[in-house]
Design an enzyme around this catalytic site. Structure first.
Site, PDB file in Angstrom:
ATOM      1  CG  ASP A  55      -1.832  -1.199   1.290  1.00  0.00           C
ATOM      2  OD1 ASP A  55      -2.454  -1.542   0.273  1.00  0.00           O
ATOM      3  OD2 ASP A  55      -1.870  -1.828   2.363  1.00  0.00           O
TER       4      ASP A  55
ATOM      5  CG  HIS B   8      -1.439  -1.456  -8.111  1.00  0.00           C
ATOM      6  ND1 HIS B   8      -0.711  -1.477  -6.951  1.00  0.00           N
ATOM      7  CD2 HIS B   8      -0.838  -2.355  -8.936  1.00  0.00           C
ATOM      8  CE1 HIS B   8       0.289  -2.343  -7.074  1.00  0.00           C
ATOM      9  NE2 HIS B   8       0.221  -2.884  -8.260  1.00  0.00           N
TER      10      HIS B   8
END
EC number: 6.3.4.4
Length: 427
Positions: free
Chosen positions: A13, A41
């Protein structure tokens, strides 16, 4: 021309999609080399936000060839859901290439992932429940189903019969769940076969020929170094290798062809799921970071655990991956802090450790040793060069760079494509 690897330098992340989007129009191929739809993403283009879980971020850049390589595990239902969603928004998905050797996530993988995690109770790992781990387990046990198997009904049926002889015993007798039917799964996956066939090639051959022809190949990792099956905080890890080494085996490109490794670092630290996290903030500051940084999982929607920047972790990622350049993201989130703590080492039973400890037991007991850097109040989201940043923000970046062991070549000051300061060319 070179192959360039992109790796997460923390627990995932970190903003890898932003980095891929930044360099997307300078490369010819963008390759997913590991993981599956257990990671997300997020790419922001203008006023449009795209959340991708399985497809490479490069699919959003016209002219770039997106590749799902052999190291990825594919849930066909998710694949076509993402392709259909992008097509509906006007994105050309016809360029996608998929490895014939990529393994498939089957219904029994998802079922086992969910029930086994619930069965573990407090000992759970924090899996996304999407079947990733069981699929990689079958791959290692040489019992997996690959994309190419869908093109031969006899082979697919044989593999399903062998798998369900075992999986149904576990589902029914251990977890008291309903048995799965061979014919139903066979029909479903034979249906996927015709839809996926136009995309399937020998991706290793395609990528190596592209490199021979002077093309640039960008290898896009998912998750992060501290989630690597070998080098992460085991057992609280993913089931693949999101490191630079994994980029080679997961794409079929030799290590000597990778000339640059870009590590993505968040200006603070986050983690999803269980496992050690020395700088975690379980107070109002953790909630402040979560709220300011919108730290909620792209795939699961779960709250991310938040903490201050951890320099030993960054140095570890540099060492494991051979990182040549860092992309520092979400620097803008820290605006408004008078002082910013940075973990420079750990205290473990009264002993200072400047690096990540050798054992997980020690890591679980690590207490961060902080240094405090001066913060800034200015809104930096409109900065377009390093000199536009406040002096204290510049000093924070330089301190992080020195502690991490590799130059910071780009800085993110917001989610938009234009909100990036490139100090030196990444590609």
């Amino acid at each position: 021309m070179p192959a360039i690897a992109l790796v997460g330098a923390q627990w995932g992340d970190e903003g890898k999609g932003k980095a891929t989007d930044l360099v997307g129009d300078r490369v010819d191929y963008v390759v997913r080399y590991q993981g599956g739809n257990n990671a997300g993403h997020t790419v922001v283009i203008g006023d449009q936000e795209y959340a991708l879980h399985l497809l490479p971020s490069g699919i959003l850049t016209p002219g770039v060839i997106p590749v799902i390589a052999n190291g990825v595990v594919i849930d066909p239902a998710v694949l076509f859901e993402e392709l259909d969603a992008l097509t509906a928004r006007g994105v050309d998905v016809s360029r996608l290439l998929i490895s014939a050797n990529a393994h498939l996530i089957m219904p029994y993988h998802r079922a086992l992932d969910k029930v086994s995690e619930r069965f573990l109770g407090k000992g759970r790992i924090g899996t996304t429940g999407r079947g990733i781990g069981p699929t990689y387990a079958d791959k290692t046990a040489r019992a997996g189903v690959r994309v190419q198997d869908m093109f031969d009904p006899k082979i697919l049926r044989k593999k399903l019969e062998l798998a369900l002889n075992d999986k149904n015993q576990i589902l029914t007798k251990v977890y008291n769940r309903r048995a799965l039917e061979v014919d139903r799964i066979l029909d479903e996956y034979l249906g996927y076969a015709e839809k996926i066939r136009p995309y399937v090639v020998d991706t290793s051959l395609v990528l190596n020929r592209a490199l021979d022809e002077g093309k640039t190949v960008f290898l896009e990792g998912s998750q992060g170094t501290l989630l690597d099956i070998d080098h992460g905080t085991y057992p609280f890890v993913t089931s693949s290798s999101p490191t630079a080494g994994g980029a080679c085996s997961g794409s079929g490109i030799g290590p000597t062809r990778i000339t640059k490794v870009i590590g993505i670092l968040k200006a603070y630290t986050t983690r999803v799921g269980s496992g050690p996290f020395p700088t975690e903030l379980e107070d109002e500051w953790g909630e402040w970071l979560r709220s300011r940084g919108h730290e909620y999982g792209t795939t699961t929607g779960r709250n991310r655990r938040c903490g201050w920047f951890d320099a030993p972790i960054a140095r570890y990622a540099t060492r494991i991956n051979g990182i040549t350049d860092f992309f520092l993201t979400k620097l803008d989130v820290l605006s408004g802090l008078e002082r910013i703590p940075v973990c420079v080492a750990y205290d473990i039973d009264g002993v200072r450790h400047d690096e990540i400890p050798m054992t997980q037991t020690e890591f679980h007991h690590a207490t961060p040793i902080y240094e405090y850097l001066d913060g800034w109040n200015e809104d930096i989201s409109q900065a377009r060069s390093f000199d536009d940043l406040p002096k204290n923000a510049q000093a924070y970046v330089r301190a992080i760079e020195e502690m991490s062991g590799a130059p910071i070549s780009a800085i993110g000051v917001g989610p938009g494509r234009e909100q990036t300061l490139e100090l030196r060319p990444l590609v």
